[in-house]
Write a protein that holds these residues in place. Structure first.
Motif, mmCIF file in Angstrom:
data_model
loop_
_atom_site.group_PDB
_atom_site.id
_atom_site.type_symbol
_atom_site.label_atom_id
_atom_site.label_comp_id
_atom_site.label_asym_id
_atom_site.label_seq_id
_atom_site.Cartn_x
_atom_site.Cartn_y
_atom_site.Cartn_z
ATOM 1 N N UNK A 1 30.330 -8.236 60.146
ATOM 2 C CA UNK A 1 31.268 -8.436 61.883
ATOM 3 C C UNK A 1 31.447 -9.789 61.546
ATOM 4 N N UNK A 2 30.469 -11.186 60.893
ATOM 5 C CA UNK A 2 30.806 -12.215 60.640
ATOM 6 C C UNK A 2 31.415 -12.552 60.171
ATOM 7 N N UNK A 3 32.219 -11.804 58.868
ATOM 8 C CA UNK A 3 32.711 -12.241 57.882
ATOM 9 C C UNK A 3 34.163 -12.004 58.262
ATOM 10 N N UNK A 4 34.111 -10.588 58.446
ATOM 11 C CA UNK A 4 35.682 -10.390 58.989
ATOM 12 C C UNK A 4 35.489 -11.298 60.292
ATOM 13 N N UNK B 1 32.414 -10.219 50.745
ATOM 14 C CA UNK B 1 32.449 -8.472 51.567
ATOM 15 C C UNK B 1 32.332 -7.610 49.888
ATOM 16 N N UNK B 2 33.587 -8.238 49.304
ATOM 17 C CA UNK B 2 34.168 -6.817 47.689
ATOM 18 C C UNK B 2 32.542 -7.271 47.283
ATOM 19 N N UNK B 3 31.852 -8.575 46.873
ATOM 20 C CA UNK B 3 30.251 -8.627 46.077
ATOM 21 C C UNK B 3 29.458 -7.824 47.189
ATOM 22 N N UNK B 4 30.203 -7.659 48.414
ATOM 23 C CA UNK B 4 28.348 -6.755 49.144
ATOM 24 C C UNK B 4 28.846 -5.204 48.571
ATOM 25 N N UNK B 5 29.750 -4.697 48.597
ATOM 26 C CA UNK B 5 30.232 -3.345 48.390
ATOM 27 C C UNK B 5 30.128 -2.993 47.033
ATOM 28 N N UNK B 6 30.705 -4.349 45.385
ATOM 29 C CA UNK B 6 30.765 -3.413 44.331
ATOM 30 C C UNK B 6 28.657 -3.410 43.959
ATOM 31 N N UNK B 7 27.859 -3.894 45.129
ATOM 32 C CA UNK B 7 27.091 -3.484 44.660
ATOM 33 C C UNK B 7 26.619 -2.282 45.704
ATOM 34 N N UNK C 1 32.553 -10.877 40.789
ATOM 35 C CA UNK C 1 32.781 -11.133 41.745
ATOM 36 C C UNK C 1 31.502 -11.590 42.604
ATOM 37 N N UNK C 2 30.496 -11.812 42.252
ATOM 38 C CA UNK C 2 29.643 -12.780 42.978
ATOM 39 C C UNK C 2 29.609 -14.616 42.007
ATOM 40 N N UNK C 3 29.821 -14.048 40.932
ATOM 41 C CA UNK C 3 29.173 -15.274 40.400
ATOM 42 C C UNK C 3 30.705 -16.114 41.051
ATOM 43 N N UNK C 4 32.335 -15.395 41.194
ATOM 44 C CA UNK C 4 32.994 -15.696 41.721
ATOM 45 C C UNK C 4 32.741 -16.683 43.553
ATOM 46 N N UNK C 5 31.881 -15.309 44.158
ATOM 47 C CA UNK C 5 31.906 -15.760 45.786
ATOM 48 C C UNK C 5 30.903 -17.121 45.490
ATOM 49 N N UNK C 6 29.482 -17.239 45.243
ATOM 50 C CA UNK C 6 29.113 -18.506 44.730
ATOM 51 C C UNK C 6 29.483 -19.444 44.570
ATOM 52 N N UNK D 1 20.825 -10.044 55.180
ATOM 53 C CA UNK D 1 21.758 -9.554 55.079
ATOM 54 C C UNK D 1 22.982 -9.725 57.011
ATOM 55 N N UNK D 2 22.602 -10.175 57.103
ATOM 56 C CA UNK D 2 22.767 -11.127 58.568
ATOM 57 C C UNK D 2 24.236 -12.237 57.495
ATOM 58 N N UNK D 3 25.067 -11.787 57.759
ATOM 59 C CA UNK D 3 26.477 -12.985 56.493
ATOM 60 C C UNK D 3 26.790 -13.661 58.127
ATOM 61 N N UNK D 4 25.886 -15.023 58.273
ATOM 62 C CA UNK D 4 26.770 -15.556 59.547
ATOM 63 C C UNK D 4 27.033 -16.976 59.159
ATOM 64 N N UNK D 5 26.328 -17.326 57.468
ATOM 65 C CA UNK D 5 27.391 -18.316 57.104
ATOM 66 C C UNK D 5 28.689 -19.189 57.078
ATOM 67 N N UNK D 6 29.196 -18.050 56.502
ATOM 68 C CA UNK D 6 30.792 -17.480 56.255
ATOM 69 C C UNK D 6 32.147 -18.150 58.109
ATOM 70 N N UNK D 7 31.188 -17.416 58.461
ATOM 71 C CA UNK D 7 31.734 -17.186 60.319
ATOM 72 C C UNK D 7 31.302 -19.138 60.410
#
Length: 635
Positions: A6-9, A51-57, A69-74, A192-198
Motif C-alpha cells: 500500500x505504501x509503495x503504491x 514491488x517487483x522485487x517482492x513479487x519475484x521472491x 531486481x533486488x540489487x537494482x532496488x538497493x 514487511x511494512x514497506x513505509x520507507x518509499x512513501x
C-alpha cells in the motif's frame, strides 16, 4: 512473507503527481534542478523495483532475476540518500568550493555500498537467495546506517551554511531528514511494512513545493531566473568564495522602442534576445533582471569566457532583427564584472546591478567595468566607521580657504571646509565621506562639530586684526530640515560669544530648491538673526530667480565648472556679465570659485566679480597655517 504494497503504491502515485507538476511548471534550469530530476528518477524507480522485487521472491523466480531486481532496488534506494545530499550541497552552492578531501568523504560511502550491492551475488553480504530462501546478510545494517550518515551530513551542512538558507528552507531539510531516518528504522524493524518509499516521496514533495516551484524566482514570460534569484545566487557564490563573472546586457533605448514600435513588438524583440543569449550561453545560468536587461553568470571553470559572450551578443545586436515584418535595431550596453576582483562583496555586487540597470550618459556598446561607478561597500562601511569615530572623538578638522576681494586684493573672507584624517584609513576626501555622511544621517553631527570649531576659531582670534570680515560655514539640506537647527546655532554662538557679523552660512543651489516649510523657516530665522546667507555652487543645479529673490541671498558663488566655462568660452562672457549686473541690482555680491590661473583671475576681475576663491591663491589651510597666511598677506 506477505508484503504490504500500500505504501509503495501510494509513493508511486505521489511521484507521478510530482513528475507532472514538475514538468508542467517553469523552473530554473540550473544544477539544482538537474540534481532534483535525478533524485526524482531514482526515487520513482525505488518503490517500483521494491514491488517487483517482492513479487519475484514471492513467486519464487529464478535466482538471477531475484538478484538482478533486488540489487537494482538497493542501488536506487541508496542513490537517493547520496543525491539528496548533493541536492542540499547544490542548493547551498557548495559544489565547486568543497575541498577534495570532503568530496572523497562524501562519495566514498556510496561508492563502497554500490560496489558491495553490485557484487552481492558473489558474496551474499547484503542478502542471499538460495533454494528459494531469502536471507539477509551482515551488510544490511550498513545499508540501514548509510541514510543516517547522508541525512546527518545534510543537516550539518545546512546548519554550518545556514546564512545561505532561508529559515523555512532549513526546516524543510531537517523535516525530510527526520521523516526518512524514522521510516528507515521502522522498515528495518518491520520488513514487511514497506513505509520507507512513501516517506521518501513525502520528502520529495516538500522539496518540490519548497524549492523547485519558487515562482518568485522566475520570470513568467521567458522562464528565466529573475533578479531575486540572481541576488540569491550571488549571495551563495560570494559566501562560499566561488569566483564568478557576471555579464549584463541592457537595451538602452527600450522606452523609445516601445513608443516607436509598440509594446508587443518590443517585448517580442526582448524574447528573441533571450533566445539568442541562450544559444550563445548554453552552459551558463541566464537571468531576466528587468524589462530591458539580461544577465549571465559564468563560473571559473566554464568554457565560454565573458569577452567572447560580449562580442557575440554585440555582433548580433548590431544587425537589424525582423519583428512583425519590421526591422528593429536597438542601442545597448554590455558589460561584465567579476567576483572577487571588481566586486569584493555582495553589497558591492548588488550596487553594480542597480547602477547598470539605471545608468545614463555612458557610451553605448561594450562598456568596461572600470567605466562604471561601482560602490565598494566594504570601503563605504569602513568610512562610515571612521565617521563614527570622528564624531565620537570630535576629531574632524576644519581647514580654511581665503577669499580675495578683487577691488582691494585683500583676503576678507574665508570658507570653512571639513577634513577627516582617520587613524586607520588615513586622510579621507570630503568627496567620499560627505555623501556617505549625508546618506546615513550623520551629517547633522558632523555639521554641528564644524560649526562649533568655527565658533571656537572666531572666539580665539581677533578677525579684525587678521583682516577677516567673516567666515562661511556650509549647511547641508538635512541640517536645515531639523526643527532644533536654530536652537543649535543660537546655543553655540551664545556659548562662544560670537558677533553674528563674523559668521555666514552657505547653502548649496540644489538645497535651496527644497520645498518643506521648515527649511525656508530656518533660512528666514537665520536672516532675522542677522546672519548673511550665501548661495553656494551656483550653476550646478536648478535654482531659479524666484528662489533667489525669495531666500534673499547676500552672496552668490559661481561653482568651479561655471567659472571654468566662463573663462574658456568667450560666448559666455556677455551672459555672465549681464547675470552679475542682475545679481548686483538685487544687492548680492559675486564670488567665483575654482580660480587656478592668473589669466582666470584677471579675466574675472575685469568682468566685475566681487570676490575670487581658488588654488590660484592657496589651497585650504589648517588653522595655524591659515592664520600665518593672513598675517603674511595683511596690508
Amino acid at each position: 512473507m506477505n508484503y504490504n504494497y500500500d505504501f509503495d503504491i501510494a509513493a508511486i502515485t505521489l511521484y507521478i503527481v510530482i513528475l507532472v507538476t514538475f514538468f508542467s511548471h517553469k523552473h530554473v534550469r540550473n544544477t539544482n534542478s538537474k540534481v532534483f530530476l535525478g533524485l526524482l528518477g531514482c526515487c520513482f524507480l525505488t518503490p517500483v523495483l521494491d514491488i517487483i522485487g517482492c513479487e519475484v521472491i514471492t513467486r519464487q523466480a529464478s535466482e538471477a532475476i531475484v538478484y538482478f531486481v533486488n540489487n537494482f532496488y538497493y542501488l536506487t534506494e541508496q542513490a537517493t540518500n547520496f543525491l539528496f545530499l548533493l541536492y542540499v550541497l547544490s542548493m547551498l552552492e557548495m559544489g565547486s568550493k568543497t575541498h577534495i578531501v570532503k568530496k572523497i568523504l562524501i562519495v566514498a560511502p556510496f561508492a563502497i555500498v554500490a560496489l558491495v550491492i553490485i557484487t552481492n551475488p558473489m558474496h551474499g553480504l547484503l542478502f542471499s537467495y538460495i533454494d528459494n530462501v531469502w536471507t539477509y546478510g551482515p551488510f544490511r545494517k550498513v545499508i540501514i546506517g548509510l541514510p543516517i550518515v547522508y541525512f546527518g551530513w545534510a543537516i550539518i551542512f545546512a546548519f554550518v551554511k545556514r546564512v545561505n538558507l532561508a529559515k523555512k528552507d532549513g526546516i524543510i531539510i531537517i523535516t525530510i531528514a527526520i521523516i526518512n531516518v524514522t521510516a528507515r528504522v521502522i522498515q528495518y524493524k518491520l520488513p514487511a511494512f514497506l513505509v520507507h518509499s512513501y516517506a521518501v516521496s513525502v520528502g520529495i514533495l516538500l522539496l518540490l513545493l519548497g524549492f523547485q516551484l519558487s515562482g518568485k524566482m522566475l520570470d513568467p514570460e521567458t522562464g528565466l531566473a529573475n533578479r531575486s534569484y540572481l541576488a540569491e545566487a550571488a549571495r551563495k557564490y560570494i559566501y562560499n568564495e566561488v569566483p564568478f563573472t557576471l555579464v549584463m546586457v541592457r537595451i538602452a533605448d527600450y522606452d523609445m522602442l516601445t513608443t516607436s514600435y509598440g509594446i508587443e513588438a518590443t517585448e517580442k524583440y526582448m524574447r528573441n534576445l533571450a533566445v539568442d543569449i541562450k544559444k550563445i550561453c548554453e552552459k551558463s545560468q541566464i537571468y531576466h533582471v528587468n524589462n530591458n536587461c539580461y544577465a549571465i553568470t559564468l563560473l571559473k571553470d566554464q568554457e565560454i569566457h565573458a569577452d567572447d559572450i560580449k562580442i557575440r551578443i554585440a555582433r548580433d545586436l548590431n544587425e537589424p532583427w525582423k519583428i512583425n515584418d519590421i526591422e528593429m535595431v536597438s542601442s545597448y550596453y554590455i558589460t561584465s564584472v567579476s567576483y572577487p576582483y571588481q566586486c569584493p562583496d555582495r553589497e558591492t555586487f548588488l550596487s553594480y546591478i542597480t547602477y547598470f540597470t539605471n545608468m545614463q550618459g555612458v557610451r553605448y556598446g561594450i562598456v568596461a567595468a572600470e567605466e562604471l561607478q561601482i560602490k565598494d561597500k566594504r570601503r563605504e562601511e569602513a568610512v562610515e566607521q571612521a565617521i563614527d569615530r570622528a564624531i565620537k572623538n570630535k576629531s574632524f578638522e576644519v581647514y580654511y580657504q581665503p577669499i580675495c576681494r578683487t577691488k582691494t586684493q585683500e583676503y576678507v573672507m574665508a570658507e570653512a571646509l571639513v577634513r577627516l584624517n582617520d587613524q586607520e584609513l588615513g586622510p579621507i576626501s570630503p568627496a567620499e565621506f560627505i555623501p556617505i555622511s549625508e546618506s546615513n544621517g550623520s551629517i547633522i553631527a558632523v555639521g554641528n562639530i564644524v560649526l562649533e570649531k568655527v565658533c571656537q576659531f572666531i572666539s580665539n582670534n581677533n578677525l579684525d586684526e587678521l583682516g577677516l570680515h567673516s567666515v562661511e560655514v556650509n549647511l547641508s539640506t538635512t541640517q536645515c530640515l531639523q526643527r532644533n537647527f536654530m536652537t543649535v546655532v543660537r546655543d553655540l554662538t551664545a556659548k562662544y560669544k560670537i558677533d553674528r557679523k563674523y559668521l555666514n552660512f552657505e547653502i548649496t543651489e540644489t538645497a535651496s530648491n527644497c520645498e518643506p516649510a521648515i527649511f525656508t523657516d530656518n533660512l528666514a530665522m537665520l536672516r532675522d538673526d542677522g546672519y548673511h546667507l550665501i548661495l553656494d555652487d551656483f550653476g550646478s543645479g536648478y535654482a531659479n530667480l524666484q528662489r533667489l529673490v525669495t531666500n534673499d541671498f547676500d552672496v552668490i558663488k559661481f561653482d568651479k565648472e561655471m567659472t571654468q566655462r566662463t573663462c574658456d568660452d568667450y560666448k559666455l562672457h556677455e551672459m555672465v556679465e549681464k547675470m552679475q549686473n542682475m545679481f548686483h541690482s538685487m544687492g548680492a555680491k559675486i564670488v567665483a570659485e575654482g580660480v587656478e590661473t592668473k589669466e582666470q583671475y584677471e579675466f574675472l576681475k575685469s568682468i566685475g566679480c566681487d570676490y575670487i576663491q581658488g588654488y590660484y591663491f592657496t589651497k585650504a589651510l589648517a588653522e595655524d597655517q591659515f592664520i600665518a597666511f593672513l598675517k603674511e598677506h595683511r596690508k
